[in-house]
Motif scaffolding. Structure first.
Motif, PDB file in Angstrom:
ATOM      1  N   ASN A  65     -21.678  34.831  21.280  1.00 13.84           N
ATOM      2  CA  ASN A  65     -21.632  33.715  20.324  1.00 13.84           C
ATOM      3  C   ASN A  65     -21.184  34.174  18.937  1.00 13.84           C
ATOM      4  OD1 ASN A  65     -22.435  31.665  22.118  1.00 13.84           O
ATOM      5  ND2 ASN A  65     -24.600  32.159  21.814  1.00 13.84           N
ATOM      6  N   ASP A  66     -20.209  35.067  18.915  1.00  8.30           N
ATOM      7  CA  ASP A  66     -19.687  35.621  17.669  1.00  8.30           C
ATOM      8  C   ASP A  66     -18.279  35.077  17.452  1.00  8.30           C
ATOM      9  OD1 ASP A  66     -18.945  37.044  15.451  1.00  8.30           O
ATOM     10  OD2 ASP A  66     -18.963  39.018  16.420  1.00  8.30           O
ATOM     11  N   VAL A  67     -18.111  34.173  16.480  1.00  7.86           N
ATOM     12  CA  VAL A  67     -16.804  33.552  16.263  1.00  7.86           C
ATOM     13  C   VAL A  67     -15.774  34.544  15.763  1.00  7.86           C
ATOM     14  CG1 VAL A  67     -17.703  31.231  15.869  1.00  7.86           C
ATOM     15  CG2 VAL A  67     -17.511  32.818  13.947  1.00  7.86           C
ATOM     16  N   HIS A  68     -16.216  35.708  15.251  1.00  8.98           N
ATOM     17  CA  HIS A  68     -15.265  36.722  14.792  1.00  8.98           C
ATOM     18  C   HIS A  68     -14.471  37.317  15.956  1.00  8.98           C
ATOM     19  CE1 HIS A  68     -16.951  36.994  10.647  1.00  8.98           C
ATOM     20  NE2 HIS A  68     -18.061  36.607  11.261  1.00  8.98           N
ATOM     21  N   PRO A 108       5.568  34.339  14.087  1.00 12.84           N
ATOM     22  CA  PRO A 108       4.331  34.303  13.287  1.00 12.84           C
ATOM     23  C   PRO A 108       4.539  33.823  11.859  1.00 12.84           C
ATOM     24  CG  PRO A 108       5.066  36.567  13.641  1.00 12.84           C
ATOM     25  CD  PRO A 108       5.916  35.705  14.524  1.00 12.84           C
ATOM     26  N   ALA A 109       5.706  34.059  11.281  1.00 10.36           N
ATOM     27  CA  ALA A 109       5.942  33.634   9.895  1.00 10.36           C
ATOM     28  C   ALA A 109       5.920  32.115   9.750  1.00 10.36           C
ATOM     29  CB  ALA A 109       7.265  34.190   9.393  1.00 10.36           C
ATOM     30  N   ALA A 110       6.269  31.416  10.817  1.00  9.85           N
ATOM     31  CA  ALA A 110       6.293  29.955  10.787  1.00  9.85           C
ATOM     32  C   ALA A 110       5.047  29.344  11.402  1.00  9.85           C
ATOM     33  CB  ALA A 110       7.534  29.438  11.528  1.00  9.85           C
ATOM     34  N   CYS A 111       4.062  30.164  11.747  1.00 10.07           N
ATOM     35  CA  CYS A 111       2.838  29.659  12.384  1.00 10.07           C
ATOM     36  C   CYS A 111       2.057  28.803  11.392  1.00 10.07           C
ATOM     37  CB  CYS A 111       1.973  30.818  12.869  1.00 10.07           C
ATOM     38  SG  CYS A 111       0.477  30.282  13.744  1.00 10.07           S
ATOM     39  N   PRO A 112       1.726  27.565  11.754  1.00  7.16           N
ATOM     40  CA  PRO A 112       1.030  26.684  10.810  1.00  7.16           C
ATOM     41  C   PRO A 112      -0.473  26.937  10.708  1.00  7.16           C
ATOM     42  CG  PRO A 112       1.486  25.502  12.832  1.00  7.16           C
ATOM     43  CD  PRO A 112       2.120  26.853  12.981  1.00  7.16           C
ATOM     44  N   VAL A 113      -1.020  27.795  11.574  1.00  7.94           N
ATOM     45  CA  VAL A 113      -2.451  28.093  11.513  1.00  7.94           C
ATOM     46  C   VAL A 113      -2.701  29.108  10.404  1.00  7.94           C
ATOM     47  CG1 VAL A 113      -4.466  28.938  12.775  1.00  7.94           C
ATOM     48  CG2 VAL A 113      -2.714  27.611  13.978  1.00  7.94           C
ATOM     49  N   LEU A 114      -3.446  28.695   9.381  1.00  9.98           N
ATOM     50  CA  LEU A 114      -3.696  29.545   8.231  1.00  9.98           C
ATOM     51  C   LEU A 114      -4.776  30.582   8.516  1.00  9.98           C
ATOM     52  CD1 LEU A 114      -3.667  26.758   5.491  1.00  9.98           C
ATOM     53  CD2 LEU A 114      -1.796  28.295   6.109  1.00  9.98           C
ATOM     54  N   ARG A 115      -4.904  31.522   7.602  1.00 12.35           N
ATOM     55  CA  ARG A 115      -5.909  32.568   7.737  1.00 12.35           C
ATOM     56  C   ARG A 115      -7.297  31.948   7.895  1.00 12.35           C
ATOM     57  NH1 ARG A 115      -6.157  36.706   2.879  1.00 12.35           N
ATOM     58  NH2 ARG A 115      -5.731  34.733   1.855  1.00 12.35           N
ATOM     59  N   PRO A 116      -8.081  32.385   8.866  1.00  7.83           N
ATOM     60  CA  PRO A 116      -9.415  31.797   9.069  1.00  7.83           C
ATOM     61  C   PRO A 116     -10.423  32.312   8.061  1.00  7.83           C
ATOM     62  CG  PRO A 116      -9.081  33.586  10.616  1.00  7.83           C
ATOM     63  CD  PRO A 116      -7.773  33.434   9.865  1.00  7.83           C
ATOM     64  N   TYR A 117     -11.473  31.542   7.880  1.00  8.72           N
ATOM     65  CA  TYR A 117     -12.614  31.960   7.069  1.00  8.72           C
ATOM     66  C   TYR A 117     -13.893  31.734   7.864  1.00  8.72           C
ATOM     67  CZ  TYR A 117      -9.523  32.388   3.080  1.00  8.72           C
ATOM     68  OH  TYR A 117      -8.513  32.771   2.233  1.00  8.72           O
ATOM     69  N   TYR A 118     -14.943  32.429   7.447  1.00 11.55           N
ATOM     70  CA  TYR A 118     -16.195  32.411   8.190  1.00 11.55           C
ATOM     71  C   TYR A 118     -17.356  32.173   7.230  1.00 11.55           C
ATOM     72  CZ  TYR A 118     -13.132  34.683  11.579  1.00 11.55           C
ATOM     73  OH  TYR A 118     -12.084  34.973  12.416  1.00 11.55           O
ATOM     74  N   ARG A 119     -18.276  31.299   7.636  1.00 10.43           N
ATOM     75  CA  ARG A 119     -19.452  31.024   6.820  1.00 10.43           C
ATOM     76  C   ARG A 119     -20.504  30.358   7.710  1.00 10.43           C
ATOM     77  NH1 ARG A 119     -20.651  29.921   1.297  1.00 10.43           N
ATOM     78  NH2 ARG A 119     -19.047  31.493   0.901  1.00 10.43           N
ATOM     79  N   GLY A 123     -26.723  26.901   9.199  1.00 12.04           N
ATOM     80  CA  GLY A 123     -28.034  27.474   8.946  1.00 12.04           C
ATOM     81  C   GLY A 123     -28.668  28.127  10.159  1.00 12.04           C
ATOM     82  N   ASN A 124     -27.865  28.414  11.188  1.00 12.10           N
ATOM     83  CA  ASN A 124     -28.408  29.042  12.393  1.00 12.10           C
ATOM     84  C   ASN A 124     -28.395  30.568  12.325  1.00 12.10           C
ATOM     85  OD1 ASN A 124     -25.702  29.645  12.666  1.00 12.10           O
ATOM     86  ND2 ASN A 124     -25.435  28.642  14.649  1.00 12.10           N
ATOM     87  N   GLY A 125     -27.973  31.119  11.193  1.00  9.18           N
ATOM     88  CA  GLY A 125     -27.943  32.567  11.030  1.00  9.18           C
ATOM     89  C   GLY A 125     -26.669  33.225  11.522  1.00  9.18           C
ATOM     90  N   ARG A 126     -25.722  32.432  12.038  1.00 11.40           N
ATOM     91  CA  ARG A 126     -24.441  32.974  12.504  1.00 11.40           C
ATOM     92  C   ARG A 126     -23.296  32.250  11.795  1.00 11.40           C
ATOM     93  NH1 ARG A 126     -26.781  31.727  17.474  1.00 11.40           N
ATOM     94  NH2 ARG A 126     -25.188  30.137  17.772  1.00 11.40           N
ATOM     95  N   ASP A 127     -22.178  32.954  11.676  1.00  7.27           N
ATOM     96  CA  ASP A 127     -21.014  32.346  11.031  1.00  7.27           C
ATOM     97  C   ASP A 127     -20.390  31.282  11.922  1.00  7.27           C
ATOM     98  OD1 ASP A 127     -21.156  33.772   8.694  1.00  7.27           O
ATOM     99  OD2 ASP A 127     -19.762  35.340   9.339  1.00  7.27           O
ATOM    100  N   GLU A 128     -19.829  30.266  11.284  1.00  9.55           N
ATOM    101  CA  GLU A 128     -18.944  29.318  11.953  1.00  9.55           C
ATOM    102  C   GLU A 128     -17.496  29.667  11.583  1.00  9.55           C
ATOM    103  OE1 GLU A 128     -22.380  28.335  12.967  1.00  9.55           O
ATOM    104  OE2 GLU A 128     -22.138  27.805  10.856  1.00  9.55           O
ATOM    105  N   LEU A 129     -16.567  29.203  12.396  1.00  6.88           N
ATOM    106  CA  LEU A 129     -15.147  29.471  12.192  1.00  6.88           C
ATOM    107  C   LEU A 129     -14.511  28.282  11.483  1.00  6.88           C
ATOM    108  CD1 LEU A 129     -12.431  30.951  12.739  1.00  6.88           C
ATOM    109  CD2 LEU A 129     -12.429  29.846  14.999  1.00  6.88           C
ATOM    110  N   GLY A 169     -22.168  27.322  -1.049  1.00  4.64           N
ATOM    111  CA  GLY A 169     -23.367  27.390  -0.228  1.00  4.64           C
ATOM    112  C   GLY A 169     -23.016  27.085   1.213  1.00  4.64           C
ATOM    113  N   ARG A 170     -23.650  26.079   1.781  1.00  6.75           N
ATOM    114  CA  ARG A 170     -23.351  25.668   3.154  1.00  6.75           C
ATOM    115  C   ARG A 170     -22.505  24.393   3.195  1.00  6.75           C
ATOM    116  NH1 ARG A 170     -29.155  25.456   5.673  1.00  6.75           N
ATOM    117  NH2 ARG A 170     -28.048  24.171   7.178  1.00  6.75           N
ATOM    118  N   ASP A 171     -21.872  24.062   2.080  1.00 12.26           N
ATOM    119  CA  ASP A 171     -21.012  22.883   2.016  1.00 12.26           C
ATOM    120  C   ASP A 171     -19.546  23.295   2.009  1.00 12.26           C
ATOM    121  OD1 ASP A 171     -23.165  21.205   1.935  1.00 12.26           O
ATOM    122  OD2 ASP A 171     -23.112  20.896  -0.230  1.00 12.26           O
ATOM    123  N   LEU A 172     -18.725  22.464   2.617  1.00  8.14           N
ATOM    124  CA  LEU A 172     -17.279  22.630   2.592  1.00  8.14           C
ATOM    125  C   LEU A 172     -16.735  21.488   1.740  1.00  8.14           C
ATOM    126  CD1 LEU A 172     -15.135  24.497   3.923  1.00  8.14           C
ATOM    127  CD2 LEU A 172     -14.853  22.740   5.662  1.00  8.14           C
TER     128      LEU A 172
END
Length: 244
Positions: A65-68, A108-119, A123-129, A169-172
């Motif tokens: 269960n590790d999104v990384h 890859p230069a034209a790939c529309p998926v941007l760099r991911p972030y994790y947070r 509040g479950n103690g694990r990162d979301e993607l 914090g935990r808000d996007l």
């Protein structure tokens, strides 16, 4: 003696400095007034907002269960393949965006998926993607995925002409330009709702960003902003038009 002592104490306080002073008259409290109290209640129960945005990503396994451990491009590609020819709604993508996602490995230069972030947004103690997807007309799709039971569940999906995306914090927090109200922008704080099991737009506001009678709009060009880079490994470079 108690009464005498109390009298002496009060006399000492009144005669010294720092005594109580009036702050002036208190304004009269005005409570809320219900308008049209005789209106009948709605007959249809409200639909739980966000329920339709929750979706299991097909064919994606998440070790521990590790999104990384998952490839963000593979995640979005799995959703594209599960919903071909879908151009609206939570799964909607432009046709040329879907084609570009399929070609991310070879172009890859034209790939529309941007760099991911994790947070940890739930509040479950694990990162979301957190994934961003560039689209035509300066639009950006923002999706959030929760790892659970060895797989991925999408708990948020929205598309708009994004000015910036911020983590607090935990808000996007998503800032969007207002086409209908010049000089203003929308700011929406998406927060985890445990009852719905999804991210919901908990706070929404319209903010003035250009004083009246001034020059051009102060709204910057669309780009994604986050306080920290992707942990672990070197992230793929952003395309030139997506670089902050």
């Amino acid at each position: 003696m108690c009464v005498l002592g109390l009298g002496l104490a009060l006399t000492g306080c009144a005669g010294g400095e720092g005594g109580l002073e009036s702050a002036g008259p208190t304004p009269t409290a005005v409570g809320p007034v219900r308008l049209w109290p005789d209106l009948p209640p709605a007959t249809n129960p409200p639909i739980d907002y966000g329920e339709s945005d929750i979706q299991r990503v097909p064919g994606v396994e998440v070790a521990d269960n590790d999104v990384h451990s998952v490839d963000p491009v593979a995640v979005v590609r799995a959703e594209v393949r599960a919903h071909p020819d879908t151009y609206t709604g939570a799964d909607g993508l432009y046709e040329r965006t879907a084609r570009a996602i399929e070609a991310c490995d070879t172009a890859p230069a034209a790939c529309p998926v941007l760099r991911p972030y994790y947070r940890d947004l739930t509040g479950n103690g694990r990162d979301e993607l957190i994934v961003g997807i560039r689209m035509p007309d300066q639009q950006v799709g923002v999706r959030v995925y929760l790892a659970e039971n060895g797989g991925l569940t999408r708990i948020m999906s929205t598309v708009d002409q994004v000015i910036s995306v911020e983590l607090a914090g935990r808000d996007l927090i998503i800032r969007v330009g207002s086409a209908g109200i010049p000089g203003y922008e929308y700011r929406t704080a998406w927060s985890w709702d445990e009852q719905q099991g999804s991210m919901l737009p908990a706070r929404d506001e319209i903010v003035r960003v250009k004083p009246s009678g001034t020059g051009p709009s102060m709204v910057p060009a669309p780009h994604l902003v986050s306080p920290s880079p992707t942990p672990g490994g070197t992230p793929a470079p952003l395309p030139p038009e997506a670089t902050p």
